[in-house]
Design a protein around this motif. Sequence first.
Motif, mmCIF file in Angstrom:
data_model
loop_
_atom_site.group_PDB
_atom_site.id
_atom_site.type_symbol
_atom_site.label_atom_id
_atom_site.label_comp_id
_atom_site.label_asym_id
_atom_site.label_seq_id
_atom_site.Cartn_x
_atom_site.Cartn_y
_atom_site.Cartn_z
ATOM 1 N N SER A 408 21.640 -31.541 -30.337
ATOM 2 C CA SER A 408 20.693 -32.490 -30.931
ATOM 3 C C SER A 408 20.976 -32.671 -32.422
ATOM 4 C CB SER A 408 19.262 -31.991 -30.720
ATOM 5 O OG SER A 408 18.336 -32.865 -31.324
ATOM 6 N N ASN A 409 21.275 -31.539 -33.086
ATOM 7 C CA ASN A 409 21.603 -31.620 -34.517
ATOM 8 C C ASN A 409 22.893 -32.416 -34.745
ATOM 9 O OD1 ASN A 409 19.368 -30.059 -35.031
ATOM 10 N ND2 ASN A 409 20.517 -28.131 -35.174
ATOM 11 N N LYS A 411 24.102 -34.749 -32.890
ATOM 12 C CA LYS A 411 23.817 -36.164 -32.652
ATOM 13 C C LYS A 411 23.179 -36.790 -33.896
ATOM 14 C CE LYS A 411 20.848 -39.122 -29.801
ATOM 15 N NZ LYS A 411 19.868 -39.156 -28.682
ATOM 16 N N GLU A 412 22.229 -36.072 -34.490
ATOM 17 C CA GLU A 412 21.551 -36.607 -35.673
ATOM 18 C C GLU A 412 22.534 -36.759 -36.833
ATOM 19 O OE1 GLU A 412 18.258 -34.110 -36.585
ATOM 20 O OE2 GLU A 412 17.113 -34.684 -34.785
ATOM 21 N N ARG A 413 23.451 -35.775 -36.999
ATOM 22 C CA ARG A 413 24.419 -35.858 -38.103
ATOM 23 C C ARG A 413 25.350 -37.056 -37.929
ATOM 24 N NH1 ARG A 413 24.655 -30.172 -37.467
ATOM 25 N NH2 ARG A 413 26.655 -30.347 -36.328
ATOM 26 N N GLN A 415 24.608 -39.886 -36.442
ATOM 27 C CA GLN A 415 23.854 -41.094 -36.793
ATOM 28 C C GLN A 415 23.676 -41.212 -38.317
ATOM 29 O OE1 GLN A 415 20.438 -40.219 -34.371
ATOM 30 N NE2 GLN A 415 21.136 -41.536 -32.670
ATOM 31 N N GLU A 416 23.442 -40.061 -38.970
ATOM 32 C CA GLU A 416 23.294 -40.094 -40.424
ATOM 33 C C GLU A 416 24.604 -40.494 -41.091
ATOM 34 O OE1 GLU A 416 21.927 -36.227 -41.451
ATOM 35 O OE2 GLU A 416 19.884 -36.573 -40.707
#
Length: 532
Positions: A408-409, A411-413, A415-416
Motif C-alpha cells: 500500500s505504501n 502504491k502511494e509513493r 502516485q506521489e
Amino acid sequence: MHSATDAPLRVAAYCRVSTDKEDQRNSLAAQQAFFLRYIEEHPGWVLVGVFADEGLSGTSVKRRPQFTGMIQRAMAGEIDLILTKEVSRFARNTVDTLQITRQLKANGVGVLFLNDGIDTRDNDGEFRLTIMASVAQEESRKVSERTRWGQLQAMRRGVVFGNNSIYGYTLRGGQLTVEPEQAEVVRRVYHNFLVERKGTHTIARELTRSGIPPPLRPAGPWSSTMVLRILRNEKYCGDLLQKKYRTTDHLSHRKILNDGLEEQFCIRDHHEAIISREDFQAVQDELKRRAGMPAEKGRFSARYWYSGKVRCGSCGKSFTLKRTRRTNGTEYARFVCRGRLDGTGTCRMRAVHGEVIRTVARHVLQQLALDGPAIIDQLIQALKTLRADGGGDEASEARLRQALQRQSNRKERAQEAYLDGDLNREDMRKLVARCEEEMARIQAELDRLEARKDGVQLEEQRFHEIRQLLERELAGGDTVLDELIQRITVLEDCFLVEVVELPVRFRVHAEGIGTGRNYHIEVTECTPEPLC
C-alpha cells in the motif's frame, strides 16, 4: 355345443401384433374389424368384447394386459367362447397355450383358432393344438434369432438400441444427440462428486431440493441410484457400450447382466460428449477409491453397518433386510436369508427380527470392556490440539498484514512520484497495477486464514455436544458397529459374532419375547470361543 334353444353364446375375440409400427397398427385394426364382422354373422352369438394387445410379444402372457383381463373374465363365467386367428396370436409358448386352454375348458370355455381349424371343445382339439403350439414356439425361436442377428450387425455399425431414456441425450433413429438442459444437470452431478467431494445421497437430495425433475419420473425425487447411473455411464464421455445385458431365452425375455457369454460392442468417440474423458475416468477412479476405503479391513463399502455382514449358517448366503407394514400402518424389519428368497427352496433358515441382530451386536461390544471415557478424552484432546494449532496462524497473519501495508505504501509513493513529475503516467500505472495485484493476493491469503480460524475455534458447548455424540456411538451406534463387527452368522438356535482383529468369536443366545409394546429382547448367553 349350443343349440337354437340355448342362451346366446357369449363370445370374445383376441388379437395381437408384436410391434407398434404403423403397418402393424393397421394390421391390428384389420384384425379387430374382422372379428366384429365374424361375430355379427353368427346370430346365436353375443359379443363380449374384442381384446387387443399392441406392440407386445406373445411368448409370455405376463406382459399382455388385455389377454390377462380376457382370461380372468372367462374364468369368472362372463365368456363362453374365445376366438383368435391362429395359435401364434394366442401364445408362442407351448406350455402357456396348453395350460390356459385346459383351465378354460375345465370352466366350460372353448377356444376357436380360425386359421388353424382347431376348436378346443372337440375331442381331438388338444392333440392338434399341441402340434400347432409347438410349431408356433419354434417359429418364435427362429424369428428371435433372426432379429438378434440383425441387431448385432447394427450394433457393429454403431446404431444405438434401447428406448429414449438416457438422461442428457435424445435417441432418434439410432443416433444420440445432446439435450442441453439435462446435459447441464449431468455436468453439475460430476462437478459435485469430483470437485466438491459430495456423496451420491447428498447430490440426490440437493437436486430434489432444487426442483430438477429426475430421469423417467418427473414428479418424484432423485435417488442415489440415479446419480450413480449417471456417474458410471460411459455415454457421457462420448463412448458407446452395447450388450451390457443379455436375454436368457426367447420365451421369458428375461434380461441378466452380460457375464461374458455374449459379445459386447464398445465404440470410442461415438457421439458428442457431455463430460470430458479425463473427468469421466477421474470419477471412475474416485468411485473405486470410495468403495475400497472399508475394503482395507476386509470388508466392502456399504450404506448400513450390517450390510453384507449377516450370513446364513446353513447355505452361506447373506441376509437381507425386509420391511413389512402392519395393519395399523407401522413397520417392522426382519432379516431373511437370500437363499430362502431365491425360490429354489434349498434354504429353510429362520428369519430374524431386526432389533434382535442389533441387540446381539451391542451385547458383544459390551463384553469387550472398551474404556469409553478414555477413548473420548483422547478424541476431545485431539480436537483441542487442532484448535490450538491454529495459533501458529497469528504470526503468519502479522507477516501478511505487514506485507499488505508495504504494498500500500509503495502504491502511494508511485502516485506521489507521478504528481511530483518524477514518474511518467505509463510507468506509474504499471507500478500501481503490480501493487494492486500483489495486495489482492495477500488479502486472499488473509481471508483464508480468517476462515480457518473460524473453523477451528470450537466453543466449550460444542465440545460438550461432541462428547455426548461419542458416548452414544460407543454405546453401540452404527459407526462403531460398522467398524468393529465383522460378521454375524445366524444358526437355528443362536448367533456367532466375529469382531475385527479378535482371535475369538461369541456364541450368543437371544430371542424376542412378547408382542406390541410388551416386545423385548433377552440375551440368555454370550460365550467366547476360539475361531476355527
